[in-house]
Enzyme design. Sequence first.
Site, PDB file in Angstrom:
ATOM      1  N   ARG A   1       1.034  -1.160   0.163  1.00 25.42           N
ATOM      2  CA  ARG A   1       0.085  -0.020  -0.150  1.00 25.42           C
ATOM      3  C   ARG A   1       0.909   1.177  -0.038  1.00 25.42           C
ATOM      4  NH1 ARG A   1      -3.991   0.148  -2.173  1.00 25.42           N
ATOM      5  NH2 ARG A   1      -4.772   2.021  -0.921  1.00 25.42           N
TER       6      ARG A   1
ATOM      7  N   ASP B   1      10.543  -5.683  -5.783  1.00 23.11           N
ATOM      8  CA  ASP B   1       9.582  -6.612  -4.961  1.00 23.11           C
ATOM      9  C   ASP B   1       9.653  -7.975  -5.571  1.00 23.11           C
ATOM     10  OD1 ASP B   1       7.254  -7.970  -3.998  1.00 23.11           O
ATOM     11  OD2 ASP B   1       6.672  -5.781  -3.328  1.00 23.11           O
TER      12      ASP B   1
ATOM     13  N   SER C   1       4.896   6.268  12.531  1.00 22.98           N
ATOM     14  CA  SER C   1       3.848   5.441  12.001  1.00 22.98           C
ATOM     15  C   SER C   1       2.829   6.675  11.503  1.00 22.98           C
ATOM     16  CB  SER C   1       3.149   4.807  13.074  1.00 22.98           C
ATOM     17  OG  SER C   1       2.595   5.760  13.868  1.00 22.98           O
ATOM     18  N   CYS C   2       1.650   6.213  10.742  1.00 18.70           N
ATOM     19  CA  CYS C   2       0.654   7.149  10.397  1.00 18.70           C
ATOM     20  C   CYS C   2       0.035   7.998  11.404  1.00 18.70           C
ATOM     21  CB  CYS C   2      -0.463   6.641   9.436  1.00 18.70           C
ATOM     22  SG  CYS C   2      -1.053   4.986   9.959  1.00 18.70           S
TER      23      CYS C   2
ATOM     24  N   GLY D   1       1.757   1.631  19.739  1.00 23.03           N
ATOM     25  CA  GLY D   1       3.042   2.319  20.527  1.00 23.03           C
ATOM     26  C   GLY D   1       2.897   3.937  19.791  1.00 23.03           C
TER      27      GLY D   1
END
Length: 420
Positions: free
Chosen positions: A94, A116, A233-234, A294
């Site tokens: 994503r 990939d 993180s987002c 977290g």
Amino acid sequence: MALSSLLRSAATSAAAPRVELYPSSSYNHSQVTSSLGFSHSLTSSRFSGAAVSTGKYNAKRVQPIKATATEAPPAVHRSRSSGKTKVGINGFGRIGRLVLRIATFRDDIEVVAVNDPFIDAKYMAYMFKYDSTHGNYKGTINVIDDSTLEINGKQVKVVSKRDPAEIPWADLGAEYVVESSGVFTTVGQASSHLKGGAKKVIISAPSADAPMFVVGVNEKTYLPNMDIVSNASCTTNCLAPLAKVVHEEFGILEGLMTTVHATTATQKTVDGPSMKDWRGGRGASQNIIPSSTGAAKAVGKVLPELNGKLTGMAFRVPTPNVSVVDLTCRLEKDASYEDVKAAIKFASEGPLRGILGYTEEDVVSNDFLGDSRSSIFDANAGIGLSKSFMKLVSWYDNEWGYSNRVLDLIEHMALVAASR
């Protein structure tokens, strides 16, 4: 070195307007003027020309913008003329796909290669072109051969290596590598990319030991000798700018965060085994699933003055994208909810424009699909209980917004390197 450019682009836009972050200082009890331009006064009762309820804060006048969920910041000129920053992507999930999609609309970054081991060039082109959440790609993509894609007339090399050390990044022309496989998240693991000639690696996930950066919060602490960094993180990218503003103006004594988070690829479509997290193994489309995160504690890594003051949890919900943070906090200084709203609005229109947004409209999650900002404060969704205890709500497109910040961090690192 300040970040010269912040991209504000929607999924359907071919333009890439940019904004500049202004310097901001850490919270200090002895400060007379904060980083957001507030001057503390016992007599003033005006905020940007409008009265506020406590009369304690006086802000510099700013030109107001319409407070909508998708307001675009103004474009500014780039401060670097040394050509595009050459980027490689490891992992075409994503985030990897969206980083590439967004990069094709930027004039400062060029993705030259994607690695990939599980996807060939034809399938890579298909996954890039069609997206159930963000819609079809608006540019052109063609498969030249088994090792080459052509996107908007520019070639992108395709590699299929399992071991990052075997990816010839230098030969491919990539100086900065986005590590978005979700596998190589420590300094030791991500350092394998350096063996192939990469100069810097940006991990698109929290890391146990890599320096962590949130654009708009602490990117100015980046040093040129940091070869492996994390974009956090987002959720941390949503929470940290909000917490920064509130803490610098009013002080946060302690806070609890809940993120109501959209479904991600790690969840199960139907009930299945999940030995480390039993609840996480339940069907994603059938349940609201409590989960650990977290993200709140990680704010203490990018804002050390908040270390140990925040923690939180997540609820995974059956929606495909867009999440929302609920920060319930106790303030050090007395302030009404209107005062806090005013401070956040000021920051969203000036120092953190393009990173932190502000809206007073009756929005829901889908209204933020394709919003490139890290955090959009919902003024009408929060509530204050007293002058020191309140709930703050902020939205984020956990895919699109985060992917924009990955590229912004890369460009900041490139600008730092160019200034040496």
